[in-house]
Scaffold this active site. Structure first.
Site, PDB file in Angstrom:
ATOM      1  N   ASP A   1      -8.658  -2.201   3.368  1.00 57.30           N
ATOM      2  CA  ASP A   1      -8.859  -1.175   4.392  1.00 57.30           C
ATOM      3  C   ASP A   1      -8.581   0.233   3.882  1.00 57.30           C
ATOM      4  OD1 ASP A   1      -5.870  -0.214   5.495  1.00 57.30           O
ATOM      5  OD2 ASP A   1      -5.922  -2.149   4.493  1.00 57.30           O
TER       6      ASP A   1
ATOM      7  N   THR B   1       0.879  -1.162   0.000  1.00 56.23           N
ATOM      8  CA  THR B   1       0.000   0.000   0.000  1.00 56.23           C
ATOM      9  C   THR B   1       0.917   1.213   0.000  1.00 56.23           C
ATOM     10  OG1 THR B   1      -1.560  -1.191   1.441  1.00 56.23           O
ATOM     11  CG2 THR B   1      -1.879   1.164   1.244  1.00 56.23           C
TER      12      THR B   1
ATOM     13  N   VAL C   1     -12.549  -6.278  -0.372  1.00 57.22           N
ATOM     14  CA  VAL C   1     -12.368  -4.847  -0.145  1.00 57.22           C
ATOM     15  C   VAL C   1     -11.237  -4.631   0.854  1.00 57.22           C
ATOM     16  CG1 VAL C   1     -13.441  -2.724   0.705  1.00 57.22           C
ATOM     17  CG2 VAL C   1     -14.784  -4.349  -0.653  1.00 57.22           C
TER      18      VAL C   1
END
Length: 320
Positions: free
Chosen positions: A211, A180, A209
């Protein structure tokens, strides 16, 4: 009447996971992260807003194929790329984001465009329609190394749970990567903003999905801002970003809020990391994973956490 200004601060990350292999891996990531700080900090020094600086930083990281966001995003189990991103303006107390969007160069730009919308978080088809509505061009973020990574895993019936945090197999142990990118900024007017963007964990079930487009993974108020990385499900379970920010709002220092939150995450056997700063100019970072790929600019110097491999779960500079 004069307005009191503060010294801008910025901290960014490119993921968390296992150790980078050798000095070459460290220097590769260091060059990428430091280049973003060298581009964005002069904007802040010249008066750019926290939101604009966050978006610019995220765009640069999304354009760096080394990281799992934007160009270079990992492929899901069906061979498609679906990205998520969120932006939070702490001063306006406004969150916006997109979930599992495809065919866009900068997911963070969609999050920015949604800041003024009455519908501020859109998923897949809605995000794609919004992309067309605002006239952003279609873009294929697939890279050869990520495609080869997916093909190799498909041949092995997707035995690994996720893809590598950094797209350099010869430099990084990709068995434990968590990819990320994130940017948190304090501008010279004292405004705080945070942005986070990801390609997901790779090889995941369609529709999963992350975070990153939730307050669990990206959150800010006028007091503090946080961007998280790691295993998304662990971050959601801890509601990590919002938890840290609320603790600061309730009177803890940033360092104390990180320390309490990462002690809890370690006890709960979570695998995650986070970066943050507060309105006083304090900067903090934390991890339960082996390494956190983060770098920061204090206004006087650039530093990073790439060789921070000790037992401490939290580090910080500034008032604490």
């Amino acid at each position: 009447m004069s307005v009191e200004r503060v010294q801008p601060k910025i901290i960014i990350h490119g993921g968390a996971g296992s150790s980078l292999k050798g000095k070459g891996g460290v220097e590769l990531v260091r060059r990428s992260l430091h280049a973003v700080l060298e581009d964005v900090y002069p904007m802040l020094a010249a008066g750019a807003s926290a939101v604009d600086a966050v978006v610019r930083g995220c765009q640069l990281l999304e354009d760096d194929a080394c990281f799992n966001a934007g160009t270079g995003s990992v492929l899901q189990s069906d061979g498609q790329i679906r990205m998520s991103a969120a932006l939070m303006d702490g001063t306006a107390q406004r969150f916006s984001g997109v979930i599992n969007v495809s065919r866009v160069q900068h997911p963070i730009e969609l999050a920015l465009k949604l800041q003024e919308s009455s519908d501020r978080v859109l998923s897949d088809h809605g995000a794609l329609e919004f992309l067309r509505e605002i006239g952003l061009p279609s873009y294929d973020p697939t890279t050869e190394i990520r495609l080869q990574e997916w093909m190799q895993e498909r041949a092995g019936n997707f035995s690994r749970e996720m893809a590598g945090v950094v797209a350099e197999k010869e430099l990084v142990d990709s068995e434990a990567g968590r990819g990320t990118i994130g940017v948190v900024v304090l501008d010279r007017e004292g405004r705080v903003a945070a942005g986070t963007s990801t390609g997901g964990k790779g090889f995941e079930r369609i529709g999963r999905v992350s975070d990153s487009a939730m307050p669990a993974g990206n959150y800010a108020t006028a007091q503090a801002g946080i961007s998280c990385t790691g295993i998304g499900e662990d971050i959601i379970n801890e509601c990590l970003a919002a938890k840290i920010v609320v603790r600061v709002a309730d009177g803890m220092t940033l360092h104390q809020a990180f320390d309490r939150s990462f002690t809890e995450a370690h006890k709960n056997r979570c695998d995650l990391g986070a970066i943050g700063l507060d309105a006083t100019g304090a900067i903090a970072w934390g991890k339960t994973s082996e390494v956190l790929l983060a770098a920061y600019h204090t206004g006087d110097a650039i530093n990073d956490t790439l060789e921070w491999l000790g037992a401490d779960r939290v580090g910080s500079i500034g008032m604490y």
